[in-house]
Write a protein that holds these residues in place. Structure first.
Motif, short mmCIF file in Angstrom:
data_model
loop_
_atom_site.label_atom_id
_atom_site.label_comp_id
_atom_site.label_asym_id
_atom_site.label_seq_id
_atom_site.Cartn_x
_atom_site.Cartn_y
_atom_site.Cartn_z
N GLY A 85 9.79 38.78 38.46
CA GLY A 85 9.40 39.02 39.86
C GLY A 85 7.94 39.42 39.98
N LYS A 86 7.53 40.36 39.17
CA LYS A 86 6.15 40.86 39.32
C LYS A 86 5.12 39.82 38.85
N ASP A 87 5.49 39.04 37.84
CA ASP A 87 4.52 38.06 37.33
C ASP A 87 4.31 36.92 38.32
N SER A 136 7.74 63.15 25.42
CA SER A 136 9.20 63.10 25.16
C SER A 136 9.57 61.84 24.39
N LYS A 137 8.88 60.74 24.67
CA LYS A 137 9.14 59.51 23.92
C LYS A 137 8.72 59.67 22.46
N ILE A 138 7.50 60.19 22.28
CA ILE A 138 6.98 60.33 20.92
C ILE A 138 7.89 61.26 20.11
N TYR A 168 1.13 55.06 19.76
CA TYR A 168 0.58 56.14 20.58
C TYR A 168 1.08 56.03 22.01
N ASP A 169 1.44 57.16 22.61
CA ASP A 169 1.88 57.15 24.01
C ASP A 169 1.49 58.48 24.65
N VAL A 170 1.32 58.47 25.95
CA VAL A 170 1.02 59.72 26.65
C VAL A 170 2.29 60.52 26.94
N PRO A 219 2.18 49.46 31.01
CA PRO A 219 2.86 48.87 32.17
C PRO A 219 1.85 48.25 33.13
N THR A 220 2.22 47.11 33.72
CA THR A 220 1.37 46.48 34.74
C THR A 220 2.27 46.10 35.93
N PRO A 221 2.75 47.12 36.66
CA PRO A 221 3.68 46.83 37.76
C PRO A 221 2.98 46.16 38.94
#
Ligand code: NAD
Length: 459
Positions: A275-277, A34-36, A29-31, A89-91
Protein backbone atom coordinates in the motif's frame (compact mmCIF):
# COMPACT_ATOMS: atom_id res chain seq x y z
CA UNK A 1 34.03 -7.57 6.69
CA UNK A 2 32.75 -5.38 9.44
CA UNK A 3 29.15 -4.33 8.82
CA UNK A 4 26.71 -2.18 10.75
CA UNK A 5 22.98 -2.64 10.24
CA UNK A 6 20.96 0.37 11.39
CA UNK A 7 17.37 -0.54 12.24
CA UNK A 8 16.61 -4.03 13.53
CA UNK A 9 13.08 -4.56 12.19
CA UNK A 10 12.05 -7.27 9.75
CA UNK A 11 14.56 -6.19 7.12
CA UNK A 12 17.48 -5.20 9.35
CA UNK A 13 17.37 -8.16 11.71
CA UNK A 14 17.23 -10.66 8.86
CA UNK A 15 20.03 -8.85 7.01
CA UNK A 16 22.18 -8.76 10.15
CA UNK A 17 21.54 -12.41 11.02
CA UNK A 18 22.17 -13.81 7.55
CA UNK A 19 25.31 -11.66 7.02
CA UNK A 20 26.64 -12.87 10.39
CA UNK A 21 25.94 -16.44 9.31
CA UNK A 22 28.11 -15.87 6.23
CA UNK A 23 31.04 -14.93 8.45
CA UNK A 24 30.92 -11.14 8.45
CA UNK A 25 31.29 -9.34 11.75
CA UNK A 26 27.92 -7.66 12.11
CA UNK A 27 26.77 -4.99 14.55
CA UNK A 28 23.02 -4.52 14.63
CA UNK A 29 22.12 -1.08 15.88
CA UNK A 30 18.75 0.35 16.88
CA UNK A 31 17.48 3.30 18.90
CA UNK A 32 14.91 1.04 20.57
CA UNK A 33 16.63 -0.25 23.73
CA UNK A 34 13.88 -2.80 24.41
CA UNK A 35 14.53 -4.46 21.05
CA UNK A 36 18.29 -4.52 21.54
CA UNK A 37 17.84 -6.01 25.04
CA UNK A 38 15.48 -8.68 23.71
CA UNK A 39 17.71 -9.64 20.77
CA UNK A 40 20.79 -9.69 23.01
CA UNK A 41 19.29 -12.55 25.01
CA UNK A 42 19.49 -14.74 21.89
CA UNK A 43 16.24 -16.36 23.06
CA UNK A 44 13.47 -17.14 20.57
CA UNK A 45 10.65 -16.02 22.88
CA UNK A 46 12.28 -12.61 23.38
CA UNK A 47 13.24 -12.12 19.71
CA UNK A 48 9.78 -13.11 18.48
CA UNK A 49 8.13 -10.46 20.61
CA UNK A 50 9.40 -8.07 17.93
CA UNK A 51 10.20 -10.03 14.78
CA UNK A 52 8.67 -13.40 14.07
CA UNK A 53 10.32 -15.07 11.09
CA UNK A 54 10.78 -18.82 10.69
CA UNK A 55 14.45 -19.75 11.25
CA UNK A 56 15.57 -16.30 12.39
CA UNK A 57 15.97 -16.92 16.11
CA UNK A 58 18.00 -20.09 15.38
CA UNK A 59 20.59 -18.08 13.46
CA UNK A 60 20.74 -15.41 16.16
CA UNK A 61 21.18 -18.06 18.84
CA UNK A 62 24.14 -19.51 16.88
CA UNK A 63 25.93 -16.31 15.89
CA UNK A 64 25.11 -13.97 18.76
CA UNK A 65 28.28 -12.95 20.62
CA UNK A 66 30.48 -14.57 17.93
CA UNK A 67 29.81 -12.74 14.67
CA UNK A 68 26.61 -10.88 15.58
CA UNK A 69 26.42 -8.11 18.18
CA UNK A 70 23.61 -5.79 19.25
CA UNK A 71 24.00 -2.21 20.38
CA UNK A 72 22.22 1.10 20.91
CA UNK A 73 25.56 2.91 21.00
CA UNK A 74 26.63 3.64 17.45
CA UNK A 75 29.79 5.48 18.53
CA UNK A 76 31.24 2.41 20.19
CA UNK A 77 30.85 0.18 17.13
CA UNK A 78 31.63 2.45 14.19
CA UNK A 79 35.44 2.21 13.89
CA UNK A 80 36.65 -0.11 11.13
CA UNK A 81 33.23 -0.50 9.52
CA UNK A 82 33.16 -1.24 5.76
CA UNK A 83 29.45 -0.68 5.14
CA UNK A 84 26.39 0.56 7.02
CA UNK A 85 23.02 -0.77 5.91
CA UNK A 86 20.12 1.56 6.58
CA UNK A 87 17.00 -0.50 7.29
CA UNK A 88 14.76 2.26 8.63
CA UNK A 89 10.99 2.58 8.45
CA UNK A 90 9.69 4.66 5.54
CA UNK A 91 5.94 4.94 6.21
CA UNK A 92 3.42 6.93 4.20
CA UNK A 93 2.39 10.49 4.82
CA UNK A 94 -1.32 11.27 4.45
CA UNK A 95 -0.79 12.52 0.88
CA UNK A 96 0.90 9.23 -0.10
CA UNK A 97 4.42 10.67 -0.12
CA UNK A 98 7.10 8.84 1.82
CA UNK A 99 7.83 9.96 5.35
CA UNK A 100 11.62 10.18 5.50
CA UNK A 101 11.83 11.36 9.11
CA UNK A 102 13.32 8.10 10.45
CA UNK A 103 15.64 7.79 7.49
CA UNK A 104 16.91 11.36 7.78
CA UNK A 105 17.27 11.20 11.51
CA UNK A 106 19.28 7.94 11.40
CA UNK A 107 21.41 9.31 8.54
CA UNK A 108 22.09 12.45 10.59
CA UNK A 109 23.10 10.44 13.68
CA UNK A 110 25.37 8.23 11.59
CA UNK A 111 26.92 11.22 9.80
CA UNK A 112 27.71 13.00 13.06
CA UNK A 113 29.59 9.96 14.34
CA UNK A 114 31.27 9.14 11.02
CA UNK A 115 32.60 12.69 10.77
CA UNK A 116 34.59 12.05 13.96
CA UNK A 117 35.87 8.55 13.21
CA UNK A 118 39.61 7.96 13.45
CA UNK A 119 39.74 5.23 10.82
CA UNK A 120 39.44 6.91 7.41
CA UNK A 121 38.93 3.78 5.29
CA UNK A 122 36.30 3.86 2.53
CA UNK A 123 32.84 3.30 3.95
CA UNK A 124 29.60 2.76 2.02
CA UNK A 125 26.21 3.94 3.28
CA UNK A 126 23.75 1.48 1.82
CA UNK A 127 20.02 2.10 1.77
CA UNK A 128 17.97 -1.06 2.12
CA UNK A 129 14.90 0.96 3.04
CA UNK A 130 12.41 1.51 0.24
CA UNK A 131 12.90 5.19 -0.51
CA UNK A 132 11.73 7.55 -3.27
CA UNK A 133 13.93 7.57 -6.33
CA UNK A 134 16.91 9.93 -5.84
CA UNK A 135 16.83 9.69 -2.02
CA UNK A 136 20.38 8.39 -2.32
CA UNK A 137 21.41 11.98 -3.13
CA UNK A 138 19.75 13.14 0.05
CA UNK A 139 21.83 10.60 1.97
CA UNK A 140 24.95 11.82 0.20
CA UNK A 141 24.15 15.43 1.07
CA UNK A 142 23.57 14.62 4.74
CA UNK A 143 27.02 12.97 4.87
CA UNK A 144 28.65 15.91 3.09
CA UNK A 145 26.91 18.44 5.32
CA UNK A 146 28.43 16.78 8.38
CA UNK A 147 31.89 16.65 6.79
CA UNK A 148 32.12 12.86 6.45
CA UNK A 149 35.15 11.86 4.40
CA UNK A 150 35.88 8.96 2.08
CA UNK A 151 32.37 7.58 1.81
CA UNK A 152 30.12 6.28 -0.94
CA UNK A 153 26.36 5.89 -1.10
CA UNK A 154 24.49 2.92 -2.48
CA UNK A 155 21.01 1.54 -2.95
CA UNK A 156 20.52 -2.15 -2.27
CA UNK A 157 16.74 -2.60 -2.09
CA UNK A 158 15.22 -5.42 -0.12
CA UNK A 159 12.77 -7.83 -1.76
CA UNK A 160 12.03 -10.19 1.12
CA UNK A 161 8.52 -11.44 1.76
CA UNK A 162 7.66 -11.82 5.43
CA UNK A 163 7.19 -15.40 6.52
CA UNK A 164 9.95 -16.66 4.19
CA UNK A 165 12.47 -13.88 4.75
CA UNK A 166 15.33 -16.02 6.07
CA UNK A 167 15.26 -18.46 3.17
CA UNK A 168 15.05 -15.60 0.73
CA UNK A 169 17.97 -13.79 2.34
CA UNK A 170 20.03 -16.97 2.25
CA UNK A 171 19.27 -17.48 -1.41
CA UNK A 172 17.62 -14.46 -3.00
CA UNK A 173 16.37 -14.49 -6.59
CA UNK A 174 18.34 -11.30 -7.17
CA UNK A 175 20.68 -8.87 -5.48
CA UNK A 176 20.40 -5.34 -6.81
CA UNK A 177 23.27 -2.99 -6.04
CA UNK A 178 23.30 0.62 -7.22
CA UNK A 179 26.51 2.62 -6.72
CA UNK A 180 28.31 5.59 -8.25
CA UNK A 181 31.88 4.32 -7.88
CA UNK A 182 33.72 1.11 -8.66
CA UNK A 183 35.32 1.06 -5.20
CA UNK A 184 31.82 0.92 -3.63
CA UNK A 185 30.71 -1.87 -6.00
CA UNK A 186 33.85 -3.73 -4.87
CA UNK A 187 32.95 -3.41 -1.19
CA UNK A 188 29.42 -4.70 -1.82
CA UNK A 189 30.74 -7.55 -3.98
CA UNK A 190 32.75 -8.64 -0.93
CA UNK A 191 29.66 -8.36 1.31
CA UNK A 192 27.64 -10.50 -1.10
CA UNK A 193 30.49 -12.68 -2.43
CA UNK A 194 28.48 -15.86 -1.88
CA UNK A 195 25.83 -14.67 -4.36
CA UNK A 196 28.10 -13.58 -7.18
CA UNK A 197 28.35 -16.08 -10.09
CA UNK A 198 25.62 -18.16 -8.44
CA UNK A 199 23.66 -19.94 -11.18
CA UNK A 200 20.26 -19.08 -9.75
CA UNK A 201 20.91 -15.60 -8.37
CA UNK A 202 20.95 -12.53 -10.57
CA UNK A 203 23.52 -10.09 -9.26
CA UNK A 204 22.61 -6.77 -10.83
CA UNK A 205 24.89 -3.72 -10.67
CA UNK A 206 23.41 -0.43 -11.75
CA UNK A 207 23.02 3.23 -10.78
CA UNK A 208 21.58 4.01 -7.32
CA UNK A 209 18.50 5.64 -8.90
CA UNK A 210 17.79 2.55 -11.04
CA UNK A 211 18.10 0.33 -7.97
CA UNK A 212 15.61 2.54 -6.11
CA UNK A 213 13.25 2.43 -9.10
CA UNK A 214 13.51 -1.38 -9.42
CA UNK A 215 12.02 -1.75 -5.95
CA UNK A 216 9.00 0.47 -6.67
CA UNK A 217 8.28 -1.00 -10.10
CA UNK A 218 8.58 -4.56 -8.72
CA UNK A 219 6.25 -3.97 -5.79
CA UNK A 220 3.62 -2.04 -7.71
CA UNK A 221 3.67 -4.64 -10.48
CA UNK A 222 3.03 -7.41 -7.94
CA UNK A 223 0.12 -5.49 -6.42
CA UNK A 224 -1.28 -4.69 -9.85
CA UNK A 225 -1.17 -8.36 -10.79
CA UNK A 226 -3.01 -9.29 -7.57
CA UNK A 227 -5.56 -6.53 -8.21
CA UNK A 228 -6.05 -7.75 -11.77
CA UNK A 229 -7.12 -11.18 -10.54
CA UNK A 230 -9.30 -9.73 -7.79
CA UNK A 231 -10.77 -7.01 -9.98
CA UNK A 232 -11.34 -9.05 -13.16
CA UNK A 233 -11.03 -12.84 -12.71
CA UNK A 234 -12.80 -12.97 -9.35
CA UNK A 235 -15.62 -10.75 -10.60
CA UNK A 236 -16.43 -13.11 -13.49
CA UNK A 237 -16.71 -15.98 -11.01
CA UNK A 238 -18.90 -13.90 -8.70
CA UNK A 239 -21.33 -12.77 -11.40
CA UNK A 240 -21.62 -15.83 -13.66
CA UNK A 241 -22.40 -19.00 -11.73
CA UNK A 242 -20.92 -21.32 -14.35
CA UNK A 243 -17.55 -19.58 -14.37
CA UNK A 244 -15.31 -21.58 -12.03
CA UNK A 245 -12.55 -19.31 -10.74
CA UNK A 246 -10.20 -22.17 -9.88
CA UNK A 247 -10.39 -23.60 -13.40
CA UNK A 248 -10.14 -20.10 -14.83
CA UNK A 249 -6.91 -19.59 -12.91
CA UNK A 250 -5.48 -22.94 -14.02
CA UNK A 251 -6.33 -22.26 -17.64
CA UNK A 252 -4.85 -18.79 -17.67
CA UNK A 253 -1.67 -19.56 -15.72
CA UNK A 254 -0.90 -22.61 -17.87
CA UNK A 255 0.76 -20.01 -20.09
CA UNK A 256 4.41 -19.75 -18.99
CA UNK A 257 4.25 -16.00 -19.42
CA UNK A 258 1.57 -15.67 -16.73
CA UNK A 259 2.51 -16.13 -13.09
CA UNK A 260 0.73 -18.48 -10.70
CA UNK A 261 1.87 -16.30 -7.82
CA UNK A 262 -0.76 -13.62 -7.26
CA UNK A 263 -3.48 -15.45 -9.21
CA UNK A 264 -5.16 -16.80 -6.08
CA UNK A 265 -8.04 -14.41 -5.53
CA UNK A 266 -8.44 -13.02 -2.02
CA UNK A 267 -9.85 -10.28 0.15
CA UNK A 268 -6.92 -8.05 -0.77
CA UNK A 269 -3.19 -7.93 -0.15
CA UNK A 270 -1.93 -6.37 3.09
CA UNK A 271 1.51 -6.05 4.63
CA UNK A 272 3.76 -3.16 5.39
CA UNK A 273 4.85 -2.44 1.82
CA UNK A 274 2.34 -2.81 -1.01
CA UNK A 275 0.00 0.00 0.00
CA UNK A 276 2.61 2.54 0.98
CA UNK A 277 4.90 1.79 -1.96
CA UNK A 278 2.19 2.17 -4.59
CA UNK A 279 0.99 5.37 -2.88
CA UNK A 280 4.54 6.68 -2.93
CA UNK A 281 5.09 5.83 -6.60
CA UNK A 282 1.79 7.54 -7.49
CA UNK A 283 3.03 10.62 -5.64
CA UNK A 284 6.44 10.50 -7.33
CA UNK A 285 4.96 10.06 -10.82
CA UNK A 286 2.45 12.89 -10.32
CA UNK A 287 5.34 15.21 -9.55
CA UNK A 288 6.85 14.16 -12.88
CA UNK A 289 3.50 14.89 -14.63
CA UNK A 290 3.04 11.23 -15.52
CA UNK A 291 -0.48 9.74 -15.56
CA UNK A 292 -1.06 7.46 -12.58
CA UNK A 293 -4.48 6.08 -13.56
CA UNK A 294 -3.31 2.49 -13.73
CA UNK A 295 -1.64 2.55 -10.32
CA UNK A 296 -4.60 4.34 -8.75
CA UNK A 297 -6.91 1.61 -10.05
CA UNK A 298 -4.65 -1.12 -8.58
CA UNK A 299 -4.59 0.62 -5.25
CA UNK A 300 -8.36 1.21 -5.13
CA UNK A 301 -9.25 -2.33 -6.20
CA UNK A 302 -7.01 -3.70 -3.46
CA UNK A 303 -8.38 -1.45 -0.74
CA UNK A 304 -12.04 -2.14 -1.55
CA UNK A 305 -11.32 -5.84 -1.93
CA UNK A 306 -10.44 -5.98 1.77
CA UNK A 307 -14.02 -5.23 2.84
CA UNK A 308 -16.27 -5.98 -0.10
CA UNK A 309 -17.33 -9.39 1.24
CA UNK A 310 -19.11 -7.54 4.04
CA UNK A 311 -21.04 -5.56 1.40
CA UNK A 312 -21.76 -8.74 -0.56
CA UNK A 313 -23.02 -10.42 2.62
CA UNK A 314 -25.58 -7.63 3.00
CA UNK A 315 -26.52 -7.25 -0.67
CA UNK A 316 -26.26 -10.81 -1.97
CA UNK A 317 -26.69 -13.05 1.10
CA UNK A 318 -29.20 -10.65 2.72
CA UNK A 319 -27.32 -11.00 6.00
CA UNK A 320 -28.06 -8.47 8.77
CA UNK A 321 -24.98 -7.78 10.90
CA UNK A 322 -26.77 -5.67 13.48
CA UNK A 323 -26.39 -7.21 16.99
CA UNK A 324 -24.76 -10.37 15.63
CA UNK A 325 -21.62 -12.03 16.97
CA UNK A 326 -19.14 -12.62 14.15
CA UNK A 327 -15.84 -14.52 14.23
CA UNK A 328 -12.84 -13.09 12.38
CA UNK A 329 -10.20 -15.74 11.73
CA UNK A 330 -6.73 -14.74 10.55
CA UNK A 331 -5.64 -11.34 11.83
CA UNK A 332 -2.08 -11.09 10.52
CA UNK A 333 -1.77 -10.00 6.90
CA UNK A 334 -0.85 -13.57 5.98
CA UNK A 335 0.14 -16.91 7.48
CA UNK A 336 3.43 -17.52 9.35
CA UNK A 337 3.68 -13.99 10.74
CA UNK A 338 2.34 -11.89 13.58
CA UNK A 339 2.64 -8.72 11.50
CA UNK A 340 -0.65 -6.86 11.10
CA UNK A 341 0.60 -3.81 9.23
CA UNK A 342 -2.08 -2.93 6.64
CA UNK A 343 -3.72 -6.34 7.18
CA UNK A 344 -7.10 -6.89 5.51
CA UNK A 345 -8.46 -7.95 8.90
CA UNK A 346 -8.20 -4.35 10.16
CA UNK A 347 -10.60 -3.17 7.46
CA UNK A 348 -12.86 -6.19 8.04
CA UNK A 349 -13.10 -5.54 11.79
CA UNK A 350 -13.79 -1.84 11.22
CA UNK A 351 -16.47 -2.63 8.61
CA UNK A 352 -18.18 -5.17 10.91
CA UNK A 353 -18.17 -2.73 13.83
CA UNK A 354 -19.58 -0.10 11.48
CA UNK A 355 -22.43 -2.46 10.60
CA UNK A 356 -23.39 -2.74 14.26
CA UNK A 357 -22.19 -6.21 15.31
CA UNK A 358 -22.49 -6.78 19.04
CA UNK A 359 -19.26 -8.77 19.37
CA UNK A 360 -16.29 -9.90 17.28
CA UNK A 361 -14.59 -13.14 18.23
CA UNK A 362 -11.02 -12.80 16.97
CA UNK A 363 -8.41 -15.49 16.48
CA UNK A 364 -5.00 -15.83 14.88
CA UNK A 365 -2.44 -18.54 15.67
CA UNK A 366 0.38 -15.95 15.94
CA UNK A 367 -1.06 -12.45 15.94
CA UNK A 368 -3.49 -12.24 18.87
CA UNK A 369 -1.01 -10.15 20.89
CA UNK A 370 -0.40 -7.78 17.95
CA UNK A 371 -4.16 -7.50 17.48
CA UNK A 372 -4.68 -6.42 21.08
CA UNK A 373 -2.34 -3.50 20.42
CA UNK A 374 -3.80 -2.73 16.98
CA UNK A 375 -7.36 -2.75 18.34
CA UNK A 376 -6.55 -0.94 21.57
CA UNK A 377 -9.91 0.42 22.91
CA UNK A 378 -8.18 3.69 23.81
CA UNK A 379 -8.00 4.34 20.04
CA UNK A 380 -11.63 3.42 19.41
CA UNK A 381 -14.16 2.53 22.09
CA UNK A 382 -15.85 0.08 19.68
CA UNK A 383 -12.74 -2.15 19.91
CA UNK A 384 -14.05 -3.18 23.34
CA UNK A 385 -16.42 -5.43 21.41
CA UNK A 386 -13.49 -7.62 20.29
CA UNK A 387 -12.82 -10.79 22.30
CA UNK A 388 -9.75 -12.93 21.68
CA UNK A 389 -9.65 -16.73 21.56
CA UNK A 390 -6.92 -19.37 21.60
CA UNK A 391 -8.36 -21.53 18.85
CA UNK A 392 -10.56 -21.13 15.79
CA UNK A 393 -13.06 -23.58 17.23
CA UNK A 394 -13.46 -21.56 20.41
CA UNK A 395 -13.72 -18.34 18.39
CA UNK A 396 -16.64 -19.54 16.29
CA UNK A 397 -18.63 -20.87 19.23
CA UNK A 398 -21.78 -18.81 19.72
CA UNK A 399 -21.32 -16.80 16.50
CA UNK A 400 -23.81 -16.33 13.67
CA UNK A 401 -21.22 -15.73 10.96
CA UNK A 402 -17.48 -16.06 10.38
CA UNK A 403 -14.98 -14.26 8.19
CA UNK A 404 -11.76 -15.97 7.07
CA UNK A 405 -9.28 -13.20 6.43
CA UNK A 406 -5.92 -14.94 6.04
CA UNK A 407 -4.48 -18.09 4.52
CA UNK A 408 -3.42 -19.94 7.73
CA UNK A 409 -3.27 -23.63 6.90
CA UNK A 410 -5.51 -24.54 9.84
CA UNK A 411 -8.49 -22.79 8.18
CA UNK A 412 -8.24 -25.03 5.12
CA UNK A 413 -10.86 -27.74 5.17
CA UNK A 414 -12.38 -26.18 8.24
CA UNK A 415 -15.90 -27.37 7.33
CA UNK A 416 -16.02 -30.23 9.85
CA UNK A 417 -15.19 -27.89 12.73
CA UNK A 418 -17.85 -25.46 11.56
CA UNK A 419 -20.45 -28.19 11.34
CA UNK A 420 -19.58 -29.54 14.79
CA UNK A 421 -19.57 -26.12 16.45
CA UNK A 422 -22.28 -23.87 14.97
CA UNK A 423 -25.67 -24.61 13.47
CA UNK A 424 -27.45 -22.89 10.55
CA UNK A 425 -28.66 -20.30 9.78
CA UNK A 426 -25.01 -19.35 9.56
CA UNK A 427 -22.94 -17.35 7.07
CA UNK A 428 -19.35 -18.18 6.14
CA UNK A 429 -17.46 -15.33 4.44
CA UNK A 430 -14.34 -16.83 2.93
CA UNK A 431 -11.78 -14.24 1.92
CA UNK A 432 -9.19 -16.84 0.94
CA UNK A 433 -11.22 -19.67 -0.57
CA UNK A 434 -10.09 -21.96 2.25
CA UNK A 435 -13.13 -24.26 2.22
CA UNK A 436 -13.07 -26.24 -1.03
CA UNK A 437 -15.78 -28.68 0.16
CA UNK A 438 -18.26 -25.89 0.86
CA UNK A 439 -20.96 -27.72 -1.17
CA UNK A 440 -21.48 -30.09 1.71
CA UNK A 441 -22.04 -27.21 4.13
CA UNK A 442 -24.41 -25.54 1.68
CA UNK A 443 -26.40 -28.77 1.38
CA UNK A 444 -26.83 -28.58 5.17
CA UNK A 445 -28.20 -25.03 4.99
CA UNK A 446 -25.07 -23.04 5.83
CA UNK A 447 -24.60 -19.92 3.71
CA UNK A 448 -21.27 -19.63 1.89
CA UNK A 449 -19.86 -16.50 0.34
CA UNK A 450 -16.38 -16.58 -1.17
CA UNK A 451 -14.19 -14.29 -3.21
CA UNK A 452 -14.49 -15.48 -6.79
CA UNK A 453 -17.80 -17.39 -6.52
CA UNK A 454 -21.49 -16.61 -6.56
CA UNK A 455 -23.15 -16.57 -3.17
CA UNK A 456 -24.44 -19.94 -2.02
CA UNK A 457 -27.21 -19.53 0.50
CA UNK A 458 -30.21 -21.63 1.43
CA UNK A 459 -33.38 -20.39 -0.30
N1 NAD B 1 8.96 -5.64 6.09
C1 NAD B 1 9.07 -6.01 4.83
O1 NAD B 1 8.51 -7.03 4.40
C2 NAD B 1 9.92 -5.21 3.86
C3 NAD B 1 10.32 -5.79 2.65
C4 NAD B 1 11.08 -5.04 1.76
C5 NAD B 1 11.44 -3.73 2.07
N2 NAD B 1 11.03 -3.20 3.24
C6 NAD B 1 11.46 -1.82 3.55
O2 NAD B 1 12.51 -1.87 4.50
C7 NAD B 1 12.43 -0.77 5.41
C8 NAD B 1 12.36 -1.28 6.84
O3 NAD B 1 11.19 -2.05 6.98
P1 NAD B 1 10.92 -2.94 8.27
O4 NAD B 1 9.66 -3.70 7.99
O5 NAD B 1 12.16 -3.69 8.62
O6 NAD B 1 10.66 -1.80 9.35
P2 NAD B 1 10.47 -1.97 10.94
O7 NAD B 1 9.57 -0.88 11.34
O8 NAD B 1 10.12 -3.39 11.24
O9 NAD B 1 11.93 -1.72 11.53
C9 NAD B 1 12.60 -0.50 11.50
C10 NAD B 1 13.54 -0.37 12.67
O10 NAD B 1 14.25 0.86 12.59
C11 NAD B 1 14.46 1.33 13.91
N3 NAD B 1 14.81 2.76 13.90
C12 NAD B 1 14.01 3.84 13.79
N4 NAD B 1 14.72 4.96 13.83
C13 NAD B 1 16.02 4.60 13.98
C14 NAD B 1 17.25 5.32 14.06
N5 NAD B 1 17.29 6.64 14.04
N6 NAD B 1 18.39 4.62 14.20
C15 NAD B 1 18.36 3.25 14.26
N7 NAD B 1 17.24 2.52 14.17
C16 NAD B 1 16.07 3.18 14.02
C17 NAD B 1 13.14 1.02 14.60
O11 NAD B 1 13.29 1.03 16.01
C18 NAD B 1 12.86 -0.38 14.04
O12 NAD B 1 13.41 -1.39 14.86
C19 NAD B 1 11.22 0.04 4.97
O13 NAD B 1 11.65 1.05 4.08
C20 NAD B 1 10.38 -0.96 4.20
O14 NAD B 1 9.56 -0.36 3.21
C21 NAD B 1 10.29 -3.91 4.16
Amino acid sequence: MKLVVAGTGYVGLVQAAVCSEYGHEVYAYDVDQSKIDAFSTGRADEIEKFVMEPGLSNIIRETHGKSLFFSCDLKSIIEGTDAIFLCLPTPSNLDGSTNLTYFDSAAGQIAEILAKRKDKRRIVLVSKSTVPIETVRRLENIMKKHGVENFGVASNPEFLAEGTAVNQARRPDRVVVGCDHEEDFKILRRVYSQFIHHVRIKYIETTPETAEAIKYVANTMLLTYISFWNGVGAKLGEKISNVNIDDLRLGVTADDRISTWGSFVSNGAGGSCFGKDIASLIYQLRRLNVSTKMLEASYEVNEYQKVYLVDRAINEARFKFNNKTVAVLGLAFKKHTNDMRDASSIKVVEALLGKGVSQINAYDPLANATARQEFDPSKNILFEKIKYFDSAKEAIQGTQALFISSDCEEFRGFSRTIEDTVKPPYLIMDGRRMIPDYNELVSKNYGYLAVGSVVRCPA
